[in-house]
Design an enzyme around this catalytic site. Structure first.
Site, PDB file in Angstrom:
ATOM      1  N   TYR A   1       0.819  -1.205   0.000  1.00  0.00           N
ATOM      2  CA  TYR A   1       0.000   0.000   0.000  1.00  0.00           C
ATOM      3  C   TYR A   1       0.859   1.264   0.000  1.00  0.00           C
ATOM      4  CZ  TYR A   1      -4.350  -2.422  -0.143  1.00  0.00           C
ATOM      5  OH  TYR A   1      -5.394  -3.170  -0.593  1.00  0.00           O
TER       6      TYR A   1
ATOM      7  N   HIS B   1      -5.777  -3.316   6.482  1.00  0.00           N
ATOM      8  CA  HIS B   1      -5.051  -4.268   5.634  1.00  0.00           C
ATOM      9  C   HIS B   1      -3.943  -4.995   6.398  1.00  0.00           C
ATOM     10  CE1 HIS B   1      -7.166  -3.415   1.966  1.00  0.00           C
ATOM     11  NE2 HIS B   1      -6.931  -2.124   2.075  1.00  0.00           N
TER      12      HIS B   1
END
Lengths: 739, 739
Positions: A264, A418
């Site tokens: 990410y 996440h």
């Protein structure tokens, strides 16, 4: 159903039209109109690029290839379908193609001044301007962050980041009426939707928020609307509680580490560097690249540092094939090179193998052609996690022993939604390959028949669970009981990190993953004087307030070659290892109870090297597992692990070393050193001094010793003795060879 | 034990000394002594090479690199250990290194004329001359083909093939006494052991025999002993029932196909081309390269043809990482180029990336530098098997549709002891990767802890069995009941092979794999006019005299993505599919009973492309399996298959197409066409005309039609009709598109 959709659409149209009015009233108009383009590509860039495309070279090659691709696309009719599909579906992919195509056509317009390209962008934007005001929320929306063109608002923001650049590039070719039509029908409504109509995303300190603020802020520059810019920088209320600057303050550590992890990080990077470049071009006085001691540039190099053999370390939710050639990092590297002219970045640009058609891209192309590239310096580093770098750390231990090696030690904070529940996990990389592996995310990105291309249910039921990682699991439950909120509120403590010539070592502790239980792990990557041998030491201490079961898995990549104990393989049928927390997905293939002083397992990786795991046998059972149980749709990869298990113990110390050795070369038909060189392993401590004795089959012995005290410095003297032989060392750690 | 070993050794010494006497007496001395070297490298080669190494270029680079490697090795003490270990063990590997090193040092001596290199070879040969006469048979011998230095006589022959060349290269530097010591102690005794003492191998028409005859024949040339040469060419009795010429007559088909398959073809090739080159240099009047219409040169190009993306098709016992860069084929290509100057061979030489330090190697290096390379032409071919090409065929169907594709159809004879029981099996390759796969051999070559590095027990119990391949298995028993003798005595009939622009098709039949059962398979590789689509058609007809069970497995390479039926996955526990014949190694993961008219299964290969298998549903169950059951030592790779099964039927027709489509690109984050484009499939025949109708989701239909009659020629007219619509075509096969 039809009626209600139709009603919704009418309401949506009214709302959108209302919004336009509101914006027109409130929009603060800046005193002078900037000339266009003025975002990532400026007019002086255009001048330089137009000169470059007539000279043979990388830049011209890229231009020609891109132009041919764009020209081919421009022969096809414009398609702006009514949004219908989720990720991977037709309308989703079409709208993604559209913004990429508008962007490319915009660049072509500036490079060729052929109005054909500008007309294309204009005509497509007209279609969006007609469509957008009619759109309700997307029918397939799933997340809290909803979109209209796309199922996720995130995609909508990405659309605008590209589209506003395309618009900026073609503006010089548009009439006032054309601009009004496009801005009123598409640009402003999308910007408004992403900001005022999506405050929970826009104001959020999160990568979705960064895409939204970048999109809206860049729109502000292009529309000469400083109000939009300020909202983007400071949040909707201009309170500085959210907005781009706050995101810069909080989402990265001082060294530029992004707390969701590299997958990410590279994604988050794109809006950061793109918007920052636009800020730099429009308001250089903000010195955005110097902000927070240059955190943005650090974020770019840190993204590179978080890779091995061109692929990112796949911690947390991560698609494992993502690497440094990802387009986001291509943009990052190009912008960073434009600012710093750091020649190591050219090494990365060369590996990326993509030239960007912008001003900095031209600089990189010229520098590569002038052969200015130098090797990028990857080094051992501990990246403190959190905005103040005090929430644990992501530790990378690296060395070069017959090729690059990296041991990764994840002692980070949770990393939001996440994040995986794998405190103190490790991975090992050698000779270009993953050796001790992490599953990454359970997802087939955009493959619609695999759960719509989204994260699979098995991402929650397996990939995020602790047993899916190389760390201790207590009583078959995951860290923080797999509760994200609890995970986000707690983090490990980095005890130390030391980087010496022969030993790279780090240790961390966490007492909040399980109530009443303290986990402490020390990982050391060690090379021997003649560089013929390397070892990874793994010491995992578990201390609990009551007797529990401890499992330590090693997810190994390769084919099992042999063990020094009876595997206890189940031959006729196999069953799931457990009922929940990831265990339900693992077939139990074999169950061994080793009896020798050390337990050894050797596997062979596809890279042609053997890996032997040697552990002190403290009564552990060893369970061999393979993924695939309770997987009705064959969603999981059938990966292998072995789990060292002890039951009913308050304290336990897992002690092991991992040893790369030999070579299997069936193509050239030779095999070298297929057996471990290790014959014995022992651990002990004397006060704060811990040491591991490794005996080799050739009769030699080596000792790795370190002082785990907090206040150790480079001059600290440590002494200990083994069977009457005394040893002393200075600093944190030493390897005594051939004692 | 010790006593008996010692006694054996004494006896062996006596036997060896006796042999030397016999040889000295019987050895026929040729009238004129040839100058040395006179085998693969000749004196004129040496002159050219000595000129080349002083010029910069590929040849010089190779020379320098090799010289540096040899120089480094020559600083180490000579080690000629008493033989002890099996393949992969220390003494085995040391003796292998020794012959390679002697060969290299011999070449260095000729290229530099530095006597240091010749002395090294001499000294090492002295050690062998002292050791060899003392050696009993190898303690680890296993096969019928026993050795002394090595566990297999095969390795012993390879030793002599290299050593005799090394000796030939250094002879000019040796004194008469030195030569006598080496020839008497090592060269002649090894040659004698390989010939007179191993008649069953030496006279055998088999690749082990070729290595032995090459070693002995080359020794004959070097020692000027025509008797040895003639025995090598004609067999020990000079009867021509065995020997090198007979091997050339029988081991290859007229087109140069070797009946054990490509893995052993390349291995067998080495002694053939090396000895042939030596014959060519010493007795050019034999015109050995023109023998049997140039079969040796054909064998070299056929070896190349038997590859996809640089790797050999892994039929029969084959290590799958073997490919065209194998050293045997480097030698073959270099010799073939030296004879033919075929520029396509330079393409292969460039892919091999190795320059040989001999006369032909120099030619190749110069030609590569002169950029004479042209693309090697791979084409669709049916290689008739057997010495008369009438024992079935190995069929390769190739086309280029968005990259090279190959469908392999194995309608060959058994191929001796390394043959697998997989009549009429197929494999498919696309976009560089294996899609429908073959397990190859179950073996970890030279990895001692994996069954001594030999073929694993699972090679017999799984890899050779029919169910391990993509062909029909009747009543869960293997073809020929896995009896090699029966297999060798029978073979399929190739019905036809046709290569048109859009369709490459072949069919074959066998009625001996199972008593009372005829198997007929037709495989077609098809491309559509716009090259946007390719399909593989597979029609498998089974006709039996009584009701039986038929299984047709597809061993697919990749991750299962979806199916158009409920998989029936077993979630809590799984068991072995069967008890024997390979079934005992397969876990039954899911058991489905599809009910729609077509059954579809899609998987995703690591090459990023989707593959959909669409079969006419004629009541087949579909079983999903994974390897690993009854595998106590984790010897098998955990590969996947699905098996179409029908029970209790006299006749059955399996009809399917395989469709490559779309792209999964998680790195660049897009997914295209992840679903099959096919909506219907139907098969019918009208007399000898068979046809398959494919319906696509876009509403279009295509028909593949062929005439299976024996006597079809290019002008044969065929007519048929579908639902009143009539069709006609000329020749064997036609694809009717968009009907």
């Amino acid at each position: 159903m039809n009626f209600s959709l139709s009603l919704k659409r009418k309401l949506a149209v009214k709302t959108a039209m209302l919004c336009v009015l509101v914006i027109s009233t409130l929009g603060v108009v800046m005193p002078t109109q900037a000339a266009h383009p003025n975002l990532v590509i400026t007019q002086s860039d255009v001048t330089a690029m137009r000169a470059a495309i007539i000279e043979p070279g990388l830049f011209q090659d890229t231009f020609k290839a891109r132009k041919a691709a764009v020209d081919q696309q421009l022969t096809l009719p414009i398609e702006v379908p009514v949004p219908k599909d989720a990720g991977g579906g037709y309308t989703h992919e079409r709208h993604k193609k559209n913004y990429a195509l508008m962007f490319d056509a915009g660049v072509m317009y500036q490079l060729t001044k052929n109005k054909h390209y500008a007309d294309f962008v204009r005509d497509m934007l007209f279609e969006y301007a007609d469509l957008y005001p009619t759109l309700p929320l997307h029918p397939m929306r799933k997340s809290a962050n909803e979109g209209k063109i796309f199922w996720q608002g995130l995609n909508e923001a990405v659309w605008l980041v590209h589209t506003i650049q395309a618009y900026d590039l073609v503006m010089p070719a548009l009439t006032g009426d054309e601009k009004t039509r496009i801005e009123t029908g598409a640009i402003r409504p999308v910007a408004h939707f992403l900001s005022e109509e999506s405050p929970h995303t826009f104001n959020k300190v999160h990568n979705h928020g960064t895409w939204a603020t970048a999109a809206v802020g860049m729109t502000g520059y292009v529309l000469n609307d400083q109000d939009l810019v300020e909202k983007a920088l400071l949040d909707l209320e201009k309170s500085r509680k959210g907005g781009f600057l706050r995101q810069l303050d909080e989402l990265f550590s001082p060294a530029g580490y992004y707390n969701e992890g590299p997958y990410y990080q590279r994604y988050a990077l794109m809006p950061f560097v793109t918007f920052a470049k636009a800020i730099q071009m429009n308001e250089p006085e903000r010195k955005i690249f110097e902000y927070r001691d240059g955190v943005l540039l650090k974020a770019i190099t840190t993204t590179i540092d978080l890779s091995y053999n061109n692929l990112f370390f796949p911690i947390n939710d991560a698609i494992k094939s993502k690497g440094i050639d990802t387009i986001e990092l291509v943009h990052g590297v190009v912008i960073a090179y434009g600012l710093t002219e750091n020649s190591g970045l050219l090494d990365i640009a060369a590996r990326q193998g993509q030239i960007l058609l912008n001003g900095d891209g031209l600089k990189v192309a010229k520098a590569l052609e002038a052969n200015k590239k130098t090797a990028y310096q990857f080094k051992s580093q501990a990246f403190g996690d959190g905005k103040n770098a005090d929430e644990g750390a992501f530790v990378i231990l690296r060395q070069d022993v017959q090729g690059e090696q990296a041991a990764v030690f994840k002692a980070t904070a949770q990393g939001l939604g996440h994040g995986h529940f794998d405190k103190l996990t490790w991975q090992f990389y050698d000779k270009g390959a993953e050796i001790v592996s992490d599953y990454g995310a359970a997802r087939f990105l955009n493959v619609e028949s695999k759960y719509g291309g989204r994260y699979l249910p098995e991402n929650d039921t397996y990939a995020k669970q602790s047993i899916a990682h190389n760390t201790v699991v207590v009583d078959e439950t995951s860290h923080f009981n797999a509760n994200v909120k609890v995970g986000n509120a707690n983090h490990p403590t980095l005890n130390f990190f030391e980087d010496t010539e022969q030993v790279k070592i780090s240790a961390a502790t966490i007492d909040s993953a399980y109530k009443g239980t303290t986990l402490t792990r020390t990982i050391a990557l060690v090379n021997f004087a003649n560089a013929s041998q390397s070892l990874v030491f793994d010491l995992f201490k578990v201390e609990s307030d009551k007797a529990r079961q401890y499992d330590l898995p090693v997810h190994y990549a390769g084919h099992l070659i042999n063990s020094n104990f009876d595997l206890g393989t189940k031959t006729q049928s196999i069953s799931a290892l457990g009922k929940a927390n990831g265990y339900q997905h693992m077939w139990l293939k074999a169950e061994a109870q080793p009896t020798k002083p050390i337990s050894q397992i050797t596997w062979l990786n596809d890279n042609g090297r053997f890996y032997s795991y040697t552990a002190v046998n403290s009564g552990e059972k060893i369970l061999f597992t393979q993924l695939g149980a309770n997987d009705p749709f064959f969603n999981l990869r059938n990966e292998n692990a072995f789990i060292s298990r002890v039951e009913n113990k308050k304290q336990h110390h897992f002690v092991s070393v991992l040893e790369p050795h030999g070579e299997y070369n069936p193509s050239k038909e030779y095999t070298l050193k297929s057996y471990s060189a290790i014959s014995g392993l022992a651990y002990a401590n004397q006060g704060s001094i811990e040491y591991v004795v490794v005996k080799f089959k050739d009769g030699s012995k080596s000792v790795l010793a370190f002082n785990n005290a907090k206040d150790v410095n480079k001059k600290t003297q440590s002494k200990f003795s083994i069977e009457g032989q005394s040893f002393q060392f200075t600093g944190r750690v030493t390897l005594f060879e051939q004692i």
